[in-house]
Design a protein around this motif. Structure first.
Motif, short mmCIF file in Angstrom:
data_model
loop_
_atom_site.label_atom_id
_atom_site.label_comp_id
_atom_site.label_asym_id
_atom_site.label_seq_id
_atom_site.Cartn_x
_atom_site.Cartn_y
_atom_site.Cartn_z
N MET A 71 0.88 -1.17 0.00
CA MET A 71 0.00 0.00 0.00
C MET A 71 0.91 1.22 0.00
SD MET A 71 -2.75 -1.40 2.80
CE MET A 71 -1.45 -1.89 3.94
N VAL A 72 0.67 2.17 -0.90
CA VAL A 72 1.52 3.35 -0.99
C VAL A 72 0.68 4.63 -0.94
CG1 VAL A 72 3.33 2.16 -2.31
CG2 VAL A 72 1.53 3.35 -3.52
N THR A 73 1.29 5.69 -0.43
CA THR A 73 0.64 6.99 -0.38
C THR A 73 1.69 8.09 -0.23
OG1 THR A 73 -1.08 8.31 0.71
CG2 THR A 73 0.29 6.94 2.14
N ASP A 74 1.30 9.30 -0.59
CA ASP A 74 2.16 10.46 -0.30
C ASP A 74 1.49 11.35 0.74
OD1 ASP A 74 0.14 11.61 -1.83
OD2 ASP A 74 1.46 12.34 -3.40
N PHE A 75 0.52 10.82 1.45
CA PHE A 75 -0.26 11.59 2.43
C PHE A 75 0.61 12.13 3.56
CE2 PHE A 75 -3.00 11.63 6.31
CZ PHE A 75 -3.77 12.72 5.95
N HIS A 76 1.57 11.39 4.02
CA HIS A 76 2.39 11.81 5.16
C HIS A 76 3.74 12.40 4.75
CE1 HIS A 76 -0.44 10.14 7.97
NE2 HIS A 76 -0.46 9.02 7.27
N SER A 77 3.83 12.90 3.54
CA SER A 77 5.13 13.37 3.06
C SER A 77 5.38 14.85 3.34
CB SER A 77 5.28 13.09 1.56
OG SER A 77 4.31 13.81 0.83
N ALA A 78 4.54 15.47 4.15
CA ALA A 78 4.74 16.86 4.61
C ALA A 78 5.03 17.83 3.45
CB ALA A 78 5.87 16.92 5.64
N GLY A 79 4.18 17.78 2.43
CA GLY A 79 4.31 18.71 1.33
C GLY A 79 5.25 18.27 0.22
N ARG A 80 6.09 17.29 0.50
CA ARG A 80 6.99 16.77 -0.54
C ARG A 80 6.22 15.78 -1.41
NH1 ARG A 80 9.42 15.28 4.09
NH2 ARG A 80 9.29 13.14 3.41
N ARG A 81 6.61 15.67 -2.63
CA ARG A 81 6.03 14.65 -3.50
C ARG A 81 6.86 13.39 -3.33
NH1 ARG A 81 3.98 16.25 -9.30
NH2 ARG A 81 3.37 14.10 -9.02
N ASP A 82 6.56 12.65 -2.29
CA ASP A 82 7.32 11.45 -1.98
C ASP A 82 6.37 10.31 -1.64
OD1 ASP A 82 9.45 9.75 -1.42
OD2 ASP A 82 9.58 10.39 0.65
N LEU A 83 6.24 9.38 -2.55
CA LEU A 83 5.42 8.20 -2.30
C LEU A 83 6.19 7.24 -1.42
CD1 LEU A 83 3.89 7.49 -5.78
CD2 LEU A 83 2.60 7.68 -3.67
N ALA A 84 5.50 6.71 -0.43
CA ALA A 84 6.14 5.76 0.48
C ALA A 84 5.18 4.61 0.78
CB ALA A 84 6.55 6.45 1.77
N ILE A 85 5.73 3.52 1.20
CA ILE A 85 4.94 2.34 1.56
C ILE A 85 4.27 2.61 2.90
CG2 ILE A 85 5.06 -0.10 2.15
CD1 ILE A 85 7.48 -0.20 0.13
N SER A 86 2.94 2.50 2.91
CA SER A 86 2.19 2.75 4.15
C SER A 86 1.75 1.45 4.81
CB SER A 86 0.98 3.63 3.87
OG SER A 86 0.11 2.99 2.94
N GLY A 87 1.93 0.34 4.11
CA GLY A 87 1.58 -0.95 4.68
C GLY A 87 1.88 -2.07 3.69
N VAL A 88 1.92 -3.28 4.20
CA VAL A 88 2.22 -4.45 3.37
C VAL A 88 1.23 -5.54 3.73
CG1 VAL A 88 3.95 -6.19 2.77
CG2 VAL A 88 4.68 -3.86 3.35
N ILE A 89 0.65 -6.14 2.71
CA ILE A 89 -0.22 -7.30 2.90
C ILE A 89 0.49 -8.48 2.23
CG2 ILE A 89 -2.51 -8.31 2.55
CD1 ILE A 89 -3.51 -5.42 1.99
N PRO A 90 1.25 -9.26 3.01
CA PRO A 90 1.97 -10.38 2.40
C PRO A 90 1.04 -11.56 2.16
CG PRO A 90 2.40 -10.30 4.75
CD PRO A 90 1.50 -9.14 4.44
N LEU A 91 1.19 -12.20 1.02
CA LEU A 91 0.50 -13.46 0.80
C LEU A 91 1.33 -14.53 1.48
CD1 LEU A 91 -0.60 -11.41 -1.33
CD2 LEU A 91 -1.28 -13.40 -2.63
N SER A 92 0.80 -15.70 1.71
CA SER A 92 1.37 -16.65 2.67
C SER A 92 2.82 -17.05 2.42
CB SER A 92 0.50 -17.89 2.78
OG SER A 92 0.46 -18.59 1.57
N ASN A 93 3.29 -17.12 1.19
CA ASN A 93 4.67 -17.55 0.94
C ASN A 93 5.66 -16.41 0.78
OD1 ASN A 93 3.96 -20.25 1.05
ND2 ASN A 93 3.55 -20.38 -1.14
N TRP A 94 5.23 -15.17 1.00
CA TRP A 94 6.12 -14.01 0.87
C TRP A 94 7.02 -13.95 2.09
CZ3 TRP A 94 7.15 -10.85 -3.06
CH2 TRP A 94 7.86 -9.69 -2.81
N ASP A 95 8.33 -13.86 1.88
CA ASP A 95 9.26 -13.88 3.01
C ASP A 95 10.22 -12.70 3.06
OD1 ASP A 95 10.81 -14.52 0.85
OD2 ASP A 95 11.59 -16.39 1.66
N ILE A 96 9.95 -11.65 2.31
CA ILE A 96 10.85 -10.50 2.27
C ILE A 96 10.27 -9.39 3.15
CG2 ILE A 96 11.91 -8.73 0.81
CD1 ILE A 96 11.71 -10.79 -1.50
#
Length: 160
Positions: A71-96
Motif C-alpha cells: 500500500m503506498v501513499t504520499d499523504f504523510h510526506s509533509a508537502g513533498r512529492r514522496d510516495l512511500a509504503i504505508s503498509g504491506v499485505i503479504p500473501l502466505s509464501n512471501w518472506d521479504i
C-alpha cells in the motif's frame, strides 16, 4: 488474558467481519470472473464497496501465494512529492521484509504510475531496501482528497 490471547481474539473477529462483508465463496467467484490482478480491484471494490477490504481479502483468496501487496501513499510526506509504503499485505509464501515508510521515489517508473494515474504491469528490476532483483510489478494508482488537498494512494502487487 495475555497479549497472545487478545491478538487471537482480534484475528478471529477480523475473520468473522470479513466473512460477513465479503463472503469467501462470492469473493472467489468474482475474483475468478475479473482475474487475479490489481486491475480487478476496481470492479471488486465496486461490487463489495470497499477497496481496502478487497485488498485484504484478495491476499487471503489468491491462488499464487508468492506475492505481496504494497500500500503506498504520499499523504504523510509533509508537502513533498514522496510516495512511500504505508503498509504491506503479504500473501502466505512471501518472506521479504518490506518496512513501512520506505520511499519508492527513487524507482521513478513506479512513482510515475501514481502521479500520472497510469497503471502498468511489467517485469522490472527493483532496488528498494530488501526488494532487490527482478519482480513482476503491477500498480493500481488512485487519489483521495483530504482538507482540500489531493493525495496519491494505491497498491503495488509484487510477484517473485
Amino acid at each position: 488474558m495475555g497479549k497472545d490471547g487478545q491478538d487471537e481474539i482480534e484475528r478471529l473477529c477480523d475473520e468473522v467481519a470479513s466473512e460477513l462483508l465479503l463472503p469467501t465463496a462470492e469473493f472467489k467467484r468474482q475474483m475468478e470472473k475479473h482475474g487475479e490482478k490489481l486491475a480487478s480491484f476496481k470492479p471488486l471494490s465496486k461490487y463489495f464497496r470497499s477497496l481496502e477490504a478487497v485488498a485484504v481479502k484478495f491476499a487471503g483468496c489468491a491462488q499464487d501465494q508468492n506475492r505481496a501487496i504494497l500500500m503506498v501513499t504520499d499523504f504523510h510526506s509533509a508537502g513533498r512529492r514522496d510516495l512511500a509504503i504505508s503498509g504491506v499485505i503479504p500473501l502466505s509464501n512471501w518472506d521479504i521484509f518490506v518496512p513501512k515508510g520506505l520511499s519508492i521515489g527513487k524507482e521513478r517508473h513506479l512513482a510515475d504510475s501514481f502521479y500520472k494515474n497510469a497503471p502498468f504491469e511489467q517485469t522490472m528490476q527493483l532496488s528498494l531496501g530488501h526488494l532487490q532483483g527482478e519482480y513482476l510489478v503491477e500498480t493500481y494508482p488512485s487519489k483521495f482528497q483530504q482538507s482540500g488537498k489531493l493525495y496519491n494512494k494505491g497498491y503495488i502487487l509484487l510477484s517473485k
